[in-house]
Design a protein around this motif. Structure first.
Motif, PDB file in Angstrom:
ATOM      1  N   MET B 271       0.834  -1.210   0.000  1.00  0.00           N
ATOM      2  CA  MET B 271       0.000   0.000   0.000  1.00  0.00           C
ATOM      3  C   MET B 271       0.859   1.247   0.000  1.00  0.00           C
ATOM      4  SD  MET B 271      -3.361  -0.946   1.144  1.00  0.00           S
ATOM      5  CE  MET B 271      -3.673  -0.371   2.730  1.00  0.00           C
ATOM      6  N   LEU B 272       0.678   2.071  -0.990  1.00  0.00           N
ATOM      7  CA  LEU B 272       1.501   3.267  -1.130  1.00  0.00           C
ATOM      8  C   LEU B 272       0.689   4.523  -0.906  1.00  0.00           C
ATOM      9  CD1 LEU B 272       3.337   2.225  -4.419  1.00  0.00           C
ATOM     10  CD2 LEU B 272       4.027   1.776  -2.056  1.00  0.00           C
ATOM     11  N   GLY B 273       1.243   5.411  -0.094  1.00  0.00           N
ATOM     12  CA  GLY B 273       0.593   6.696   0.123  1.00  0.00           C
ATOM     13  C   GLY B 273       1.360   7.770  -0.621  1.00  0.00           C
ATOM     14  N   LEU B 274       0.714   8.894  -0.828  1.00  0.00           N
ATOM     15  CA  LEU B 274       1.311   9.954  -1.644  1.00  0.00           C
ATOM     16  C   LEU B 274       1.166  11.291  -0.930  1.00  0.00           C
ATOM     17  CD1 LEU B 274       2.446  10.853  -4.355  1.00  0.00           C
ATOM     18  CD2 LEU B 274       0.251  10.448  -5.375  1.00  0.00           C
ATOM     19  N   ARG B 275       2.272  12.023  -0.844  1.00  0.00           N
ATOM     20  CA  ARG B 275       2.196  13.376  -0.302  1.00  0.00           C
ATOM     21  C   ARG B 275       2.960  14.277  -1.244  1.00  0.00           C
ATOM     22  NH1 ARG B 275      -0.888  11.037   2.423  1.00  0.00           N
ATOM     23  NH2 ARG B 275      -0.841  10.641   4.649  1.00  0.00           N
ATOM     24  N   ASN B 276       2.584  15.564  -1.321  1.00  0.00           N
ATOM     25  CA  ASN B 276       3.435  16.465  -2.095  1.00  0.00           C
ATOM     26  C   ASN B 276       3.473  17.829  -1.446  1.00  0.00           C
ATOM     27  OD1 ASN B 276       0.988  17.580  -2.865  1.00  0.00           O
ATOM     28  ND2 ASN B 276       1.673  17.990  -4.936  1.00  0.00           N
ATOM     29  N   ILE B 277       4.481  18.563  -1.838  1.00  0.00           N
ATOM     30  CA  ILE B 277       4.679  19.903  -1.291  1.00  0.00           C
ATOM     31  C   ILE B 277       5.377  20.731  -2.349  1.00  0.00           C
ATOM     32  CG2 ILE B 277       6.950  19.398  -0.262  1.00  0.00           C
ATOM     33  CD1 ILE B 277       6.088  21.095   2.139  1.00  0.00           C
ATOM     34  N   PRO B 278       5.093  22.012  -2.573  1.00  0.00           N
ATOM     35  CA  PRO B 278       3.996  22.734  -1.940  1.00  0.00           C
ATOM     36  C   PRO B 278       2.682  22.558  -2.695  1.00  0.00           C
ATOM     37  CG  PRO B 278       5.291  24.219  -3.309  1.00  0.00           C
ATOM     38  CD  PRO B 278       5.895  22.850  -3.457  1.00  0.00           C
ATOM     39  N   GLN B 279       1.617  22.941  -2.050  1.00  0.00           N
ATOM     40  CA  GLN B 279       0.307  22.856  -2.679  1.00  0.00           C
ATOM     41  C   GLN B 279      -0.394  24.156  -2.364  1.00  0.00           C
ATOM     42  OE1 GLN B 279      -1.184  19.442  -3.924  1.00  0.00           O
ATOM     43  NE2 GLN B 279      -2.178  21.054  -5.066  1.00  0.00           N
ATOM     44  N   MET B 280      -0.673  24.951  -3.385  1.00  0.00           N
ATOM     45  CA  MET B 280      -1.340  26.222  -3.116  1.00  0.00           C
ATOM     46  C   MET B 280      -2.112  26.680  -4.328  1.00  0.00           C
ATOM     47  SD  MET B 280       1.878  28.810  -3.275  1.00  0.00           S
ATOM     48  CE  MET B 280       2.581  28.077  -1.820  1.00  0.00           C
ATOM     49  N   PRO B 281      -3.005  27.669  -4.141  1.00  0.00           N
ATOM     50  CA  PRO B 281      -3.747  28.150  -5.302  1.00  0.00           C
ATOM     51  C   PRO B 281      -2.784  28.767  -6.312  1.00  0.00           C
ATOM     52  CG  PRO B 281      -4.503  29.225  -3.280  1.00  0.00           C
ATOM     53  CD  PRO B 281      -3.365  28.369  -2.919  1.00  0.00           C
ATOM     54  N   GLU B 282      -3.093  28.590  -7.571  1.00  0.00           N
ATOM     55  CA  GLU B 282      -2.221  29.082  -8.625  1.00  0.00           C
ATOM     56  C   GLU B 282      -1.956  30.572  -8.475  1.00  0.00           C
ATOM     57  OE1 GLU B 282      -3.066  27.248 -12.454  1.00  0.00           O
ATOM     58  OE2 GLU B 282      -2.555  29.187 -13.337  1.00  0.00           O
ATOM     59  N   SER B 283      -2.967  31.291  -7.985  1.00  0.00           N
ATOM     60  CA  SER B 283      -2.821  32.743  -7.872  1.00  0.00           C
ATOM     61  C   SER B 283      -1.766  33.142  -6.855  1.00  0.00           C
ATOM     62  CB  SER B 283      -4.160  33.378  -7.490  1.00  0.00           C
ATOM     63  OG  SER B 283      -4.710  32.682  -6.385  1.00  0.00           O
TER      64      SER B 283
END
Lengths: 440, 450
Positions: B271-283
């Motif tokens: 079982m693989l989990g996924l995280r990412n950074i950064p995550q923000m509104p395009e604006s």
């Protein structure tokens, strides 16, 4: 244009060469014909339809009528007319089914208290199970109220209930009292409206052609429109697109945890749209709250104070998943769910709202609040049955015996008992069963 | 090498569409922030992986669309075509009319066998279009009937028909408070079956992505489209081309194989989990600056503390000191033990980045070499307008609690026998359920005892 949405309920017939023309599957609308069978053992109602604005929608070959009626006698409807018209009904059903690419569901619409709808109606229900076992059977049943003017309605209803218990996939009980209350509420709203607020005419859940009819003594047209809107909303996700589709077979799958517990309490909101109120999110949340209030249920029941086995929310219009989640979180604490289905929500999002609204909600609940309706029915039945009142009208019919009655009341009693057992678990301590142990 | 995507059910098709959209928009963008040569190499590699060309020059997604009702596929095909930048092949979809009714048994036992030939035919055709087939990527939800039931069946068929190809199942876990009442049954049945036929399960949870939309993306009225777009962004950040450590100068040619090799050393742990950074509104992007040390510090703590996003991370959680005896309760509650981790870095100055903190042996179980337990893929080519971005694919205890919760709820319902008649009607009996519960309790036990 004739599209998939229309094709769910209508055929598109090329009538240029007469009524027996071929079906047109795509393209312009030529002549829409309802995929329906109209059955009545009297001619009055059907004739009125055939002379009304929808006369072209119903194919003359889709009608089965007689002249004398069923005399408010379930046995006449079920045993006599059932036998007499069996072949005719089967043949017409087969024809209608053949015109369908993929037949998923039958809607049976009838009342429980009379003779034809109740008796012949449940006979047809049996037929459908025999001839089309894989097609779902959704039944919309109008239950008689206490002051029903048909004396034998308790007999008819209980005899019909046994059939519904055994042969229907899902039943949506409706009570005239509730419909009437809703109609009155709307009437009040229109006539004694608050200052500055006008109701959008075509948004009334009671209106069909956007005209609010003047209130009559028993405004059946307005009441019936509520039920029509119920069926429209029920099938909206099957007909139109959305981000979370909910098909009819999903309703049966999610809301019927045990085969006999298939009675669903329905509520529709909003009942109307105020023309100049412009607070979308408050209106939206209010819509969800209303769906759980006593006044919006289509039977005399209060789901909030009884036990939920399962609940479905079908939302139409500009509503997104976050709105749905927010309201479920908000309302959940005040509702009682059975211990093995604490998060028992089935949700659907359909992008297309009903005419005249920006959004709408249909709530279907499998809830023990139907129990009082059944208990009252049983009581009214027993009152007559103890005195053997009017029993001879039934027993003199070929195929009817005392056992029909005793079996029917027994079936109803068993159903009530199942609901009692569930209610007994309400509020009790929650003991989760221990999990499987795995050898490490 | 090319990857064939199989989109199953409403969720699978809706997400699949967003994924191809995101991949396409990424390669079309002028924000690569790297050399022209690098960018072209990236574009070519992405196109080979996910698209083929047709006469009009418009990229055609290497995908097969499957659903048991027509509306979603019809919408998906037309949305893609309308974009003008990519499309689906007009011959790569299969649908029916009646749906699966949220019934796993209906999807698996009825629709599966009935439509196996037609579906596998389409997959075969897509596979033949690939010069070299790198494997299959299936997208499904486990709550409904088609993605879950038919998806499990199709996965098995793929395994039988392509025994040496890699298979990655992307599985969407539903909101905890219900989208479907029988979702926990469907989930248990799906996960246990996939465990036997898939190479790995890459999981996204709706609740988690919803929080990201609310708190990081500042979306007020979150729609499924919003959720799907975040998921697509996360998947894109894993599957767009990268250079693997020892892979020479070109882009990796075997992404699925590499993924399996680095992350699934033992068949019990898939079982693989996924995280990412950064995550923000395009604006907000033009106003933000990122540093690799900052991003990686957060990402590492997200891993250790099992945080779902870059806000609200519990900085108190620390890996156990090597050599000290760790009270098992403490370990189970707070610290997320990993089997293997993969970090993917994209963007400016990516080559000098120090990833030593991820190689700390205390992060991992003892039975793997720390050098083998951690891998990194990099590319100087920025992804989807983020000047620097990092993704983490983790085989760890990320999903232990959610899995346990789902199995618990399903078991609770199973004990009361509610809804079972709906499954037995289509051939799934109580014993079948018990087998599935057993499989998953085993998986839970294995992950708990890391």
């Amino acid at each position: 244009m004739y599209d998939e949405a229309l094709s769910s309920f209508f055929r598109n017939v090329d009538t240029r060469s007469g009524d027996n023309g071929p079906d047109i599957y795509k393209g312009k609308i030529c002549s829409l014909k309802a995929r329906a069978l109209l059955i009545d053992m009297e001619e009055g109602v059907v004739n009125e339809i055939l002379q009304g604005p929808l006369r072209d929608v119903f194919d003359s070959k889709q009608l089965i009528t007689d002249v004398s009626g069923s005399g408010n006698n379930w046995a006449v409807g079920h045993k006599i007319y059932g036998c007499q018209y069996r072949e005719n009904i089967v043949e017409k059903l087969r024809k209608t089914a053949e015109h369908c690419d993929c037949l998923q569901c039958f809607f049976i619409i009838h009342s429980m208290g009379g003779g034809t709808g109740s008796g012949l109606g449940t006979f047809v229900l049996n037929l459908l199970e025999e001839e089309f076992p894989e097609v779902y059977r959704f039944v919309t049943s109008v239950y008689p109220s206490g002051e029903d003017d048909v004396i034998t309605s308790p007999y008819n209803s209980v005899l019909a209930m046994k059939e519904l218990n055994e042969h229907a996939d899902c039943v949506l009980p409706i009570e005239n009292e509730s419909l009437l209350e809703i109609v009155n509420k709307i009437h009040q709203m229109i006539n004694c409206g608050k200052l500055g607020s006008t109701v959008k005419q075509n948004s009334l859940v009671t209106s069909s052609a956007g005209i609010a009819k003047t209130l009559q003594a028993k405004p059946f047209d307005a009441m019936n429109n509520i039920v029509a809107n119920l069926l429209l909303n029920l099938t909206s996700s099957a007909r139109f697109e959305g981000s979370l589709n909910m098909d009819l077979n999903e309703i049966s799958m999610n809301l019927v945890p045990f085969p006999r517990l298939h009675y669903l309490v329905s509520s529709l909101t909003p009942l109307y749209t105020l023309a100049d109120v412009n607070v979308p999110s408050r209106r939206l949340d209010q819509m969800f709250s209303d769906a759980f209030s006593r006044d919006h249920q289509l039977i005399q029941a209060d789901p909030k104070h009884s036990l939920y086995l399962a609940c479905a929310l079908l939302v139409r219009g500009n509503v997104q998943v976050s709105d749905l989640r927010r309201n479920i979180e908000r309302l959940k604490p005040s509702l009682h769910f059975v211990s093995w289905n604490q998060e028992g929500w089935k949700t659907g999002l359909c992008s297309v709202p009903p005419v005249g609204h920006s959004h709408s909600l249909l709530a279907l609940a499998n809830n023990t609040c139907v129990k009082p309706t059944f208990i009252e029915l049983k009581d009214r039945f027993m009152k007559l049955y103890k005195k053997k009142a009017h029993l001879h009208h039934y027993l003199q019919i070929d195929g009817m015996e005392q056992s029909c009655f005793s079996e029917a009341i027994s079936s109803l009693s068993d159903l009530i008992e199942e609901y009692n057992e569930l209610d007994a678990t309400k509020g009790g301590p929650r003991i989760d069963p221990s999990r499987l142990k795995i050898a490490v | 090498m090319s990857i064939v995507t199989v989109q199953l059910g409403q969720c699978g098709n809706q997400i699949g569409h967003e994924v191809f959209s995101a991949l396409c928009s990424d390669i079309r963008g002028t924000h690569g922030l790297c050399s022209k040569k690098e960018n072209e190499s990236y574009q070519d590699s992405c196109k080979e992986r996910f698209f083929c060309e047709d006469e009009s020059g418009v990229p055609v997604a290497r995908a097969v669309l499957v659903d048991m009702e027509p509306k979603v596929i019809s919408q998906t095909l037309s949305m893609a075509a309308r974009s003008g930048h990519w499309k689906y092949s007009s011959h790569s979809h299969f649908c029916q009319k009646q749906g699966s009714g949220n019934n796993w048994a209906n999807g698996y036992s009825v629709h599966g066998p009935r439509h196996k030939e037609a579906i596998m035919d389409l997959v075969q055709k897509e596979a033949e279009k690939c010069d070299r087939l790198g494997g299959f990527f299936t997208i499904m939800s486990m709550a409904g009937g088609t993605g879950s039931g038919l998806g499990a069946f199709v996965t098995q068929c793929l395994r039988d028909a392509f025994p040496t190809s890699f298979m990655l199942n992307h599985v969407v876990w539903p909101y905890g408070t219900g989208e479907v009442i029988v979702q926990n049954y469907n989930s248990v049945l799906t996960l246990s079956h996939l465990y036997h036929s898939s190479d790995a399960l890459l999981v996204h949870e709706n609740d988690v992505i919803h929080k990201i939309c609310a708190q990081l993306m500042n979306i007020k009225q979150i729609s499924f489209r919003d959720v799907n777009q975040v998921i697509a962004h996360q998947l894109g950040s894993v599957f767009q081309p990268t250079h693997t450590a020892g892979g020479g100068s070109g882009y990796s040619r075997n992404p699925l194989g590499d993924l399996m090799e680095t992350l699934v050393p033992h068949p019990e742990f898939r079982m693989l989990g996924l995280r990412n950074i950064p995550q923000m509104p395009e604006s907000s992007l033009p106003y933000s600056t990122f540093s690799w040390p900052g991003l990686l510090k957060h990402l590492r703590q997200m891993l250790i503390a099992n945080a779902q996003m870059e806000e609200g991370i519990d900085w108190q959680v620390r890996p156990p000191h090597p050599g000290s005896s760790i009270p098992s309760t403490n370990k189970a509650l707070h610290f997320n033990t990993s089997i293997a981790n993969l970090v993917i870095l994209r963007g400016k100055d990516v080559h000098g980045v120090d990833l030593g903190s991820f190689q700390d042996p205390s992060l991992y179980t003892s039975w793997l070499n720390p050098q083998d337990a951690f891998n990194a893929w990099k590319t100087p080519r920025a992804f989807n307008k983020y000047e620097k971005s990092a993704a983490l694919v983790s085989n760890s205890q990320f999903l232990l609690k959610p899995l346990d919760s789902i199995v618990g709820k399903a078991w609770n319902m199973f004990a009361s026998k509610a809804y079972l008649h709906q499954y037995t009607k289509f051939g799934i009996q109580e014993e079948d359920f018990l087998d599935c519960f057993t499989t998953l309790e085993q998986v839970i036990s294995s992950y708990t005892n890391l």
